[in-house]
Scaffold this motif. Sequence first.
Motif, PDB file in Angstrom:
ATOM      1  N   ARG A  87       0.790  -1.222   0.093  1.00  0.00           N
ATOM      2  CA  ARG A  87       0.234  -0.005   0.017  1.00  0.00           C
ATOM      3  C   ARG A  87       0.944   1.182  -0.084  1.00  0.00           C
ATOM      4  O   ARG A  87       0.473   2.420  -0.571  1.00  0.00           O
ATOM      5  N   GLU A  88       1.812   1.294   0.670  1.00  0.00           N
ATOM      6  CA  GLU A  88       2.863   2.299   0.757  1.00  0.00           C
ATOM      7  C   GLU A  88       3.507   2.550  -0.663  1.00  0.00           C
ATOM      8  O   GLU A  88       3.513   3.918  -0.843  1.00  0.00           O
ATOM      9  N   ALA A  89       3.606   1.669  -1.052  1.00  0.00           N
ATOM     10  CA  ALA A  89       4.566   1.841  -2.789  1.00  0.00           C
ATOM     11  C   ALA A  89       3.371   2.476  -3.584  1.00  0.00           C
ATOM     12  O   ALA A  89       3.530   3.378  -4.604  1.00  0.00           O
ATOM     13  N   LEU A  90       2.184   1.883  -3.480  1.00  0.00           N
ATOM     14  CA  LEU A  90       1.285   2.343  -4.523  1.00  0.00           C
ATOM     15  C   LEU A  90       0.852   3.684  -4.093  1.00  0.00           C
ATOM     16  O   LEU A  90       0.546   4.521  -5.255  1.00  0.00           O
ATOM     17  N   ALA A  91       0.693   4.166  -2.746  1.00  0.00           N
ATOM     18  CA  ALA A  91       0.485   5.552  -2.477  1.00  0.00           C
ATOM     19  C   ALA A  91       1.402   6.492  -3.039  1.00  0.00           C
ATOM     20  O   ALA A  91       1.086   7.695  -3.384  1.00  0.00           O
ATOM     21  N   ALA A  92       2.615   5.892  -2.998  1.00  0.00           N
ATOM     22  CA  ALA A  92       3.790   6.885  -3.804  1.00  0.00           C
ATOM     23  C   ALA A  92       4.075   6.819  -5.052  1.00  0.00           C
ATOM     24  O   ALA A  92       4.918   7.468  -5.624  1.00  0.00           O
ATOM     25  N   GLY A  93       3.147   6.066  -5.774  1.00  0.00           N
ATOM     26  CA  GLY A  93       3.038   5.607  -7.141  1.00  0.00           C
ATOM     27  C   GLY A  93       4.109   4.973  -7.678  1.00  0.00           C
ATOM     28  O   GLY A  93       4.520   5.106  -8.864  1.00  0.00           O
TER      29      GLY A  93
END
Length: 892
Positions: A480-486
């Motif tokens: 989720r953290e990676a996706l939130a950062a694009g």
Amino acid sequence: MSVRNLNKLFAPRSVALIGASNRPGSLGATLLHNLSAGGFAGAIYPVNPKHTELAGLPVVASVADLAAAPDLAVICTPPATIPAIIRQLGEKGTRAAIVLSAGLADARDERGRSLKQAMLDAAHPYLLRILGPNSAGLLAPAIKLNASVANSGALPGRIAFVSQSGALMTGVLDRARSRGIGFSHFIALGDSSDVDLGDVLDYLASDGATGSILLYVEHLRYARKFMSAARAAARSKPTLVLKAGRAGAGERAAASESGALAGMDDVFDAAIRRAGMLRVFTTEQLFAAVETLAHAKPLHGERLAIVANGAGPGVLAFDALVCGGGTAASLAPETVASLAALLPAGGRTNPVNLHGDAEPERYRQALELLLRDPNTDAVLVVHAPTANVDSADIARAIAPLAKGASRNVLSCWLGGDSVAGAREIASSAGIPTFDTPEDAVAGFLQIVHYRRNQNLLMQVPPSVSSIAASERGTARALVREALAAGRYLLSDPETKAILRAYGMSLVETRAASTVDEAVAAARGIGFPVAVKILSPDVMHKSDVGGVALDLDSEAAVRAAAQRVRKRLQEMRPDARFEGFSVQAMARRPEGHELILGAATDPVFGPVILFGQGGIAVQVADDHAVALPPLNAVLARDMIARTRVSRLLAGYRNRPPSDMDAIVATLVQVSRLVCDIPEIVELDINPLLADANGAIVLDARMRLALADRSGSTLDRLAIRPYPRELEESIDFGGGQLLLRPVRPEDGPAHLRFFDALTPDDVRYRMFVRIRELNPSQLARFTQIDYDREMAFIATRTGPDGLPETLAVGRVVADPDNVSAEFAVTVRSDLKGQGLGKILMQKLIDYCRLRGTREIVGEALPQNNRIIGLVKKLGFEVFPAREEGVRKFRLVLR
């Protein structure tokens, strides 16, 4: 999946032909001729406003004019008329239709809907089932129904042929008729707008008139539905698949090596294997396999002995066996000695040469010796015609022996008219017969491959350590953290952090943004280290000089980091630079480089890949593909299908690699992609394996936003273990876990069965059974969670092993209307409320699934279960069968 009203489609008592005609060459005329000339005993109602009589039958103008609702309607009118006709049929009471008309998907109605959708909308209120559109029809020879465009009928038999190609129908029917092959059903699916492969497989699996199922497949749309139905069908009868489009339409784009390697045909092949079916590659192989499997006996091994009346035919068969990956039997010394006394000279080992003058008695004695040989699992008898011996006499000599043998005997009769009588005698005795040695060996190998696939359904895998919920949560948070950062393409360090949460062994790796940070990371890890470039635009770091190994000092790390960054700028000035990956050097000189990964197939969803790794992975092209979820048995089978598995087994002075560690890593990758739908591609390359374990050196991952329109499990072709149904309860002063059964529960299930009294077993199964055989055990523990559920009450026993205390099982019909239950409690725990707890668990589960009713039955002496279901609100009533009580609970 639904079998609702399919009996009206495949076994109708009356048929209406909408669009009947007498115009030569028209669909209406062809269908009318086939229906009336085929001998169908039911009523036939032609419908056409332009005629009053056709083929001696009275004709009505419209559906509304039909005196009664036909079971089946066959429609061959223009596309624009189809939706209205379907609605009229539904109102009339018809519940099945075959639509031969084409072009419904492209044409639109006045509301802008495709005519196909309008047709489905018209059928829906009446549960009217539709075969087609663009279907070539169906044949049911047992009731003499030919509702097809085929130019000939089909012989009656026990084979069901289901085809996605109508064009294939005529050729296959003609070929089958010439070989005397009969059918229970011959079904052309057409566009499969309603009735599809999954529905037909569900129907045929329970059809008593069908002994085996043949599928011709061009495409699939609903992988989960197909796999669920296919696995159920393949458990009950041989199911064979001929798949067209093996070459595909081109390579699909993929950011990972796993995605590039997992071709569409590889994935389909993996699905067929997982379902327990057999794949063939030509129509000739399809019918040959049916004939072979129909007569095949249980295969307890794969060692084939060959006996022939000449060296040439025997060697041809032997070569075909070895080159095809088969196993030749090594005859026991006592067999060789007995053959020496029988044969004039030579040819006393496999293949056995009986010589050209072999008379029937020599054949019979040789076959008897080979069938007694402890090293032989099957025998192939090859005969070439000679002037001094009648081939038919040889067939008569070996037929009784082959028929009574517990092992498989196959025969090859080389030649034409002179061996026709021998072929007929052998076939009548149930001996698979072939025209050439190569065909005979191919037939034997089909039995081998089919049994291997079936055995995968029956294996009980050992348990593999599970992942704690907190660790799964850590991995999800990182995604989720990676996706939130694009960040959709994760680097090696980011991917390894997720893999670490799933318990995989990793070489210590740290990310560094600058040269100074790389030096500091190396100092923290300890020398020697490796430095690798980090760039989302470079798949193979070594291709741009982006890897430096065995760096044993800070100065060496600094120089290497500067050097690899400079090379990246020179060789790929367009590539983004994101820093360095600093790794501890893995000192494993005897390690094997493997690739392990995941990709996403457009039809079957996530797939797992394993094979030989390293920088030349695509050149080596040594890999296997499987569908998740995997267990230890499936993972080992996957490894065994690669060439590198022979290296992993050890050779010369090189010890075997730790296979358990490789298997565990495969299973954990499977769990990872099942748990986290955002992971669409994963590469672990290399996974370094040796006798001391398996360790991840490099890894990368690609993410995508998950589709939240439905269940995240819908993307999987096979539903994984439903962890969300686990529940802890207080019982007897301790804790019990109520959870779905798993394949790994096999040993505990055996101990549970052994703890039951004979009466408890009889109450559950209505017969006395002393022990569970492997297939029964697999059937109880390896379930399809999409269509059945078994909850167990389990805890850790005094010996430290898991013990099963009770089992509650419910199996729903394909329409999820009615579900049949059974509950069994360990004999020493009866009367303590465990049965009621499990029964309530089953009721709650069925309510959650939307099942309409739960039913069951028991012997009248089983007072405990009868009393229990009455307390839970079940209706109890006598069954038609004498001495049985039926139960029913309607779920509101």
